[in-house]
Scaffold this active site. Structure first.
Site, short mmCIF file in Angstrom:
data_model
loop_
_atom_site.label_atom_id
_atom_site.label_comp_id
_atom_site.label_asym_id
_atom_site.label_seq_id
_atom_site.Cartn_x
_atom_site.Cartn_y
_atom_site.Cartn_z
N ASP A 278 0.84 -1.20 0.00
CA ASP A 278 0.00 0.00 0.00
C ASP A 278 0.88 1.25 0.00
OD1 ASP A 278 -2.31 1.81 0.70
OD2 ASP A 278 -3.31 -0.10 1.02
N HIS B 61 -3.80 6.00 3.44
CA HIS B 61 -4.47 4.80 2.94
C HIS B 61 -3.84 3.52 3.49
CE1 HIS B 61 -5.79 1.86 -0.16
NE2 HIS B 61 -6.79 2.68 -0.39
N SER C 114 -11.15 -0.77 -1.07
CA SER C 114 -9.87 -0.72 -0.34
C SER C 114 -10.06 -1.04 1.12
CB SER C 114 -9.26 0.68 -0.43
OG SER C 114 -8.46 0.82 -1.55
#
Length: 754
Positions: free
Chosen positions: A139, A209, A536
């Site tokens: 990520d 994220h 996600s």
């Protein structure tokens, strides 16, 4: 002097032009052709490169050996063409850019039910066992200071772990890694080649994220977690005692295939037990799909790979990551909401959602405005609003084109005091809460149309917005998120995708303090936790659950873990109705929700599983009509001949069915079930199908004398052409049932394939 400067400038311009002309290419080599005179593949690759091109060995960005056979290299297009001519080169592909698919979850999934028994284990025992499980997250990196990565009371790092934490200017392995966060590495050569490397080279997460996804999968328990007061409670990952290894492969301009492949290769070598990738690209053949190739190598080592399905719903055929050896995860809602209210001057009051946490508007109504004539103004695009018209008013903005939170910033900068973000047909009734920079809320399309009409027709439209905090036990839930990408699978229509859905709307998890909760540059707020939506967010829920299953059943293959999660998933919501689709509130179907919403407790004791070994996947690849060399690329072995290929990819021993009618009225598939329940188990089949299809299963009763026994069954689907087939698709299921277990497989039917 001047002519010297001119020459220097000319030379600099030539060098710059040469750099700009270069691109990253991933080169697939026929690795078996390496002459014995070379000690390593790397030496052979470097020599091959020099003999075929003018590129220097320094041009090689990565050499791959575990997840792929080949290397990533910076070349000019004509040099790439030269490489393609070599007999030792299988393919030369330009680097692909992939995109990110951007505390009540454990309770919603039943993961805080400490009293209950989980396949004979208490939850405490299961969590203890998961301390040996390592989840690799590819990520945007990790924010190591987050409390979600606290290692209090954790035992020593498993001795088999071969990974590391990488040092950087802002990352000290001795300080920032511990017994929880046991790995942190970054892979940026592909990104640097494409963009000139404008970001700090570090495993630290400057986006948020990666921290969010890693803590969703395996975050430690954190009391009193919230986003600015919203969703307050204890935050925890799905496997809160599992270890986390972060592989930073995503940067501001995206996630480059060469970096992803290097990250996957390293994660496999390091010894991760589960891989989680909340990112994806378009649909391409598997031998061109970097993630699919890396995931095949992981699957062979028994590592389940969980990937997000994409956020391109509700449009059909929008899935990413559809390889059958990958767990493709869609998104659903939780039973938690963040209501906000718009009261209009005509007395009407409408409910929407918001995470706005600043000073409210008060109770006094203000004027409203909606720029119906100007497309960029009604979308509230940057620079589109006239402050003279907007100042001191509530602005109605249509959803679409730019980010939802950006619209609020545009309204605020133009002097607006509030925003009602109104969905259009594209988003339907789906509501996603955001921490807006001004009093703002989102409403669905139907309410949006009423509000738009009111602003257009009322002489002096007025409104006030108020906020309702956090509400729980929302019904119905789960609902399939409208943004969740949909089937059918365009790469292999005979494989039903997505596989499952998990919680992916308004998810609270840890956040990077390098960026505000909206991610906008002008957002100076700092938050240790943030609420995010996307596949996600659903993907790491399933990665964490895979870790729990791995802890409970260390001898299970990646396919068995996937089968357990699929065949025990549920398709009824908390009102006992069939799952609904947020796009239009209609009933959902397996092209949206796959086998259904994951049920961790049932998945730990599925009764029966559909297992697939690497040889089974090779047979599947052979049925696709790929060149043998392309299949060798994916499976990284030479002895693949495809002599025993099946004629139909649907013959793969998959836990779901996708039946294509058209050329054939009869489709027949065989499946093999393995008993992971108790000895002496007997199962009876149950089927459901559209009226125009007859389904016959033989045998209709399966007896498993021992644990580990395998039984075959054959299912025949017959299209009764006499019945008028108006629909192009239909759905049903095949389920093997006894008093303890329901082993259920979704079936999709498509007509019109020739």
């Amino acid at each position: 002097m001047e002519s010297g400067s001119a020459i220097s400038l000319f030379v600099f311009a030539l060098v710059l032009q040469s750099c700009l002309a270069k691109k990253t290419y991933i080169v697939q080599m026929k690795h078996h052709q390496k002459p014995n005179s070379y000690a390593t593949q790397s030496e052979w690759y470097a020599d091959s490169l020099q003999s075929l091109t003018s590129a220097s060995p320094d041009s090689v960005l990565y050499t791959y050996d575990t997840a792929y056979q080949g290397f990533a290299v910076a070349l000019e297009p004509d040099e790439a063409d030269s490489l393609r001519q070599s007999d030792a080169v299988l393919g030369v592909y330009e680097d692909t850019v992939y995109t990110l698919h951007t505390t009540r979850t454990p309770k919603f999934l039943g993961l805080d039910d400490v009293r209950g028994m989980w396949a004979g284990h208490t939850l405490q025992e299961l969590n203890q066992a998961s301390q040996d499980v390592i989840i690799g997250v590819l990520d945007t990196g990790v924010w190591p200071e987050s409390k979600s990565f606290d290692d209090a009371n954790m035992p020593a790092v498993p001795s088999r772990w071969r990974g590391k934490c990488e040092r950087a200017d802002d990352f000290d392995p001795k300080i920032h890694c511990n017994k929880k966060l046991i790995g942190a590495q970054f892979f940026s050569r592909g990104y640097n080649m494409a963009s000139g490397g404008k970001e700090t080279q570090t495993p630290r997460d400057e986006d948020g994220h990666g921290t969010h996804t890693a803590s969703t999968a395996a975050g430690s328990l954190v009391a009193n977690a919230s986003l600015l007061g919203y969703a307050s409670g204890t935050a925890r990952g799905m496997a809160p005692l599992a270890r986390v290894a972060a592989y930073k492969v995503c940067w501001k301009t995206g996630c480059f295939g060469s970096d992803i492949l290097a990250g996957m290769e390293q994660a496999i070598l390091d010894g991760v037990d589960v891989l989680s990738l909340s990112l994806g690209g378009g649909s391409v053949p598997y031998y061109r799909d970097t993630i699919a190739i890396g995931a095949f190598a992981a699957m062979e080592k028994g590592i389940p790979v969980s990937c997000s399905a994409g956020n391109s719903g509700p449009t059909k055929s929008t899935l990413a990551n559809v390889a059958p050896w990958i767990m493709t995860v869609g998104a659903g809602t939780l039973d938690r909401d963040f209501p906000a209210y718009a009261t209009l001057g005509n007395g009407q009051k409408f409910t929407g959602v918001s995470l706005y946490s600043g000073r409210g508007m008060g109770e006094k109504m203000v004027e409203m405005v909606y720029s119906k004539g100007n497309t960029s103004s009604n979308l509230c695009l940057e620079g589109s609003l006239d402050p003279a018209i907007v100042r001191g008013k509530v602005v109605v903005c249509d959803r679409g084109i730019n980010a939802r939170v950006e619209k609020g910033a545009v309204v605020r900068d133009a002097g607006g005091v509030g925003m009602i973000l109104a969905n259009t047909a594209a988003s339907g009734e789906e509501l996603v809460a955001d921490s807006h920079l001004l009093p703002g809320m989102e409403v669905g399309r139907k309410v949006g149309d009423i509000i738009r009409e009111y602003v257009k027709t009322d002489k002096k439209p007025m409104a006030v917005i108020s906020f309702g905090g956090t509400t729980l036990n929302v019904k119905p839930s789960p609902v399939v998120a409208a943004f969740s990408s949909r089937g059918p699978n365009t790469v292999t229509p005979q494989i039903l995708k997505p596989d499952v859905i998990g919680p992916g709307v308004n998810i609270l998890a840890a956040w990077s303090e390098a960026v505000g909760p909206t991610g906008l540059e002008q957002d100076s707020r700092k938050a240790s936790f943030n609420i995010m939506s996307g596949t996600s967010m659903s993907c790491p829920h399933i990665s964490g659950l895979a870790a729990l299953l791995k802890a409970a059943h260390p001898d299970w293959s990646a396919s068995m873990i996937k089968s357990a999660l699929m065949t025990t998933a549920y398709t009824r919501d908390n009102t006992n109705s069939s799952l609904r689709d947020a796009a239009d509130n209609s009933y959902s179907n397996p092209w949206a929700h796959g086998a259904g919403h994951v049920d961790p407790q049932k998945a730990l004791s599925p009764g029966l599983v559909y297992d697939i070994n690497p040889q089974g996947y090779i047979g599947f690849l052979c049925s696709l009509g790929y060149d043998v060399e392309h299949i060798q690329t994916i499976v990284r072995r030479l002895n693949v001949t495809c002599s025993r290929k099946s004629s139909d990819p649907g013959q793969l021993n998959y836990p779901s069915f996708s039946v294509l009618f058209g050329k054939h009225r009869v489709v027949r598939y065989s499946r093999e079930l393995t008993n992971v329940g108790v000895a002496g188990s007997i199962y009876q089949v149950a089927v459901e199908a559209p009226p125009s299809v007859t389904v016959t299963v033989k045998p209709s009763r399966l007896v498993f004398r021992n644990v580990g026994d395998k039984q075959l069954y054959t299912v025949t689907f017959v299209w009764k052409k006499a019945l008028n087939q108006l629909d192009r698709n239909g759905f049903g299921y095949i389920s093997w049932n006894n008093a303890q277990h329901q082993v259920k497989s979704p079936v999709s039917f498509s007509w019109g394939h020739t």
